[in-house]
Motif scaffolding. Sequence first.
Motif, PDB file in Angstrom:
ATOM      1  N   THR A  99       0.942  -1.195  -0.159  1.00  0.00           N
ATOM      2  CA  THR A  99       0.103  -0.067   0.070  1.00  0.00           C
ATOM      3  C   THR A  99       1.009   1.027   0.002  1.00  0.00           C
ATOM      4  O   THR A  99       0.508   2.081  -0.564  1.00  0.00           O
ATOM      5  CB  THR A  99      -0.870   0.140   1.421  1.00  0.00           C
ATOM      6  N   ALA A 100       1.969   1.181   0.769  1.00  0.00           N
ATOM      7  CA  ALA A 100       2.937   2.383   0.858  1.00  0.00           C
ATOM      8  C   ALA A 100       3.459   2.654  -0.580  1.00  0.00           C
ATOM      9  O   ALA A 100       3.527   3.726  -1.003  1.00  0.00           O
ATOM     10  CB  ALA A 100       3.956   2.128   1.782  1.00  0.00           C
ATOM     11  N   ALA A 101       3.827   1.562  -1.194  1.00  0.00           N
ATOM     12  CA  ALA A 101       4.350   1.565  -2.712  1.00  0.00           C
ATOM     13  C   ALA A 101       3.473   2.296  -3.476  1.00  0.00           C
ATOM     14  O   ALA A 101       3.698   2.975  -4.389  1.00  0.00           O
ATOM     15  CB  ALA A 101       5.217   0.248  -3.026  1.00  0.00           C
ATOM     16  N   ARG A 102       2.143   1.758  -3.506  1.00  0.00           N
ATOM     17  CA  ARG A 102       1.190   2.514  -4.275  1.00  0.00           C
ATOM     18  C   ARG A 102       1.041   4.018  -4.107  1.00  0.00           C
ATOM     19  O   ARG A 102       0.873   4.687  -4.904  1.00  0.00           O
ATOM     20  CB  ARG A 102      -0.152   1.741  -4.074  1.00  0.00           C
ATOM     21  N   ASP A 103       0.856   4.219  -2.779  1.00  0.00           N
ATOM     22  CA  ASP A 103       0.631   5.651  -2.524  1.00  0.00           C
ATOM     23  C   ASP A 103       2.004   6.436  -2.812  1.00  0.00           C
ATOM     24  O   ASP A 103       1.681   7.590  -3.401  1.00  0.00           O
ATOM     25  CB  ASP A 103       0.521   5.764  -0.987  1.00  0.00           C
ATOM     26  N   GLU A 104       3.237   5.950  -2.895  1.00  0.00           N
ATOM     27  CA  GLU A 104       4.326   6.799  -3.255  1.00  0.00           C
ATOM     28  C   GLU A 104       4.092   7.253  -4.691  1.00  0.00           C
ATOM     29  O   GLU A 104       4.779   8.318  -5.193  1.00  0.00           O
ATOM     30  CB  GLU A 104       5.483   5.857  -2.995  1.00  0.00           C
ATOM     31  N   VAL A 105       3.489   6.318  -5.390  1.00  0.00           N
ATOM     32  CA  VAL A 105       3.495   6.722  -7.098  1.00  0.00           C
ATOM     33  C   VAL A 105       2.711   8.054  -7.253  1.00  0.00           C
ATOM     34  O   VAL A 105       3.157   8.907  -8.075  1.00  0.00           O
ATOM     35  CB  VAL A 105       2.844   5.610  -7.803  1.00  0.00           C
ATOM     36  N   GLU A 106       1.779   8.018  -6.470  1.00  0.00           N
ATOM     37  CA  GLU A 106       0.877   9.494  -6.588  1.00  0.00           C
ATOM     38  C   GLU A 106       1.878  10.701  -6.470  1.00  0.00           C
ATOM     39  O   GLU A 106       1.762  11.788  -7.360  1.00  0.00           O
ATOM     40  CB  GLU A 106      -0.199   9.434  -5.691  1.00  0.00           C
TER      41      GLU A 106
END
Length: 408
Positions: free
Chosen positions: A302-309
């Motif tokens: 989840t953290a890796a996904r939020d970092e993309v934003e």
Amino acid sequence: DLHVRSRRQRQMCIRDRASLTLANALSRTIKENPDLRVFDLRLEGLEGRRISVDQAPAYEVGFEAENVLGSGDLQGVDAAEYTLSLSSVIELGGKRHSRTDAVNARYDVLEAERKATALELLGQVTQRYIATLSLQEKLDLSTQEVSLSEFTLSTLRRRAKQGAAPEADVLRAKAALAQSRLSHDALKTEYQKRKMALASLWGDTRVDFQRLQGDLFRFEPGESFEVLYEQASESPMIQVFASERRMRDAEIQLAKSQSESDIRWQVGARRFEETGDTALVAGVSMPLFAGRRNRGEVQAATAARDEVEYRQQSALLQLHSLLFEAYHTRQQSIAAVEQLRDAVLPDLTQALNLTQQAYERGRYSYVEWTAAQRELLSAREALVEAAATALLNQALIEQLTAQPLAGR
């Protein structure tokens, strides 16, 4: 007549091979650049990975022997128990589907990266092409400068014989001619180096063209900055982030599917040597607390996904700044080209003609004549520089907006 037409056709073919257009340079780069061909192998590797993750859990065959080679009543194999079993895993939580989705998402990311890399590479080709075309134009100007220096020296020698010019001016003109030839040779060397750098983009180690075809002073009509930024926001360089976000979402689903415990089953037959009997053996097992143990993986995904934003927001800010600078630099450079071409060069050309006429009548000195020459040559070089700057920024804008540069 047939022989003449055939000879003309051969001459045209030779000229075509001796020159290079921007469209040809772009086409050769797309077909032959090794950086782009690497993506084909990466995609092929993902295809293999997709086949692997789409398979169901494997079946396992087991054999077990008990109560053998012991002591007392268990000596030898008379009291042995043999078990032959078949086992596998029943996956729960949609693990197989999640694995396939994750690989498919990576495939999409790789496709987006290939488009972005191709766009960046084509922008690099265009920029090198324009820089080389600009140097080619300067080389032509340098040839004119050498011719002008030769004409000046010839004029001074003639006037010196007539007693109308001092010998010192002749020596200065000879030195100026030597310097212009040195500058011309240096430009020729740099021109060859830039052509080699251009050819290297499609993997060539030799230059198979002599000149570049193109109009350095033709500019395509531009859109407003707002329209260009909207196009740039949808370019492959930004779409990479959207593809990566989808990949991260798939990885989150894959991590969540691991929170669901799988059921491991086993079935088989057991033989008792002591009695000669056989019996059915079956078993089921399931790990405990799998969801609790897997919370860290879900959190990391989840953290890796939020970092993309946030990385996408940062990229858009950098894109806006770069596009804004390129847009206004191009506008200013085009205005400079128009001013130099329509006002400055005509005035300096007329001034040089008048100065030369006055010099031949004895009204102006050699210094004033050569100063007028340098001013005109400097203005011509400034015109080439301004045109090259405009086209380089145009190429950058079209790279950022993913719009192909019009053929020149």
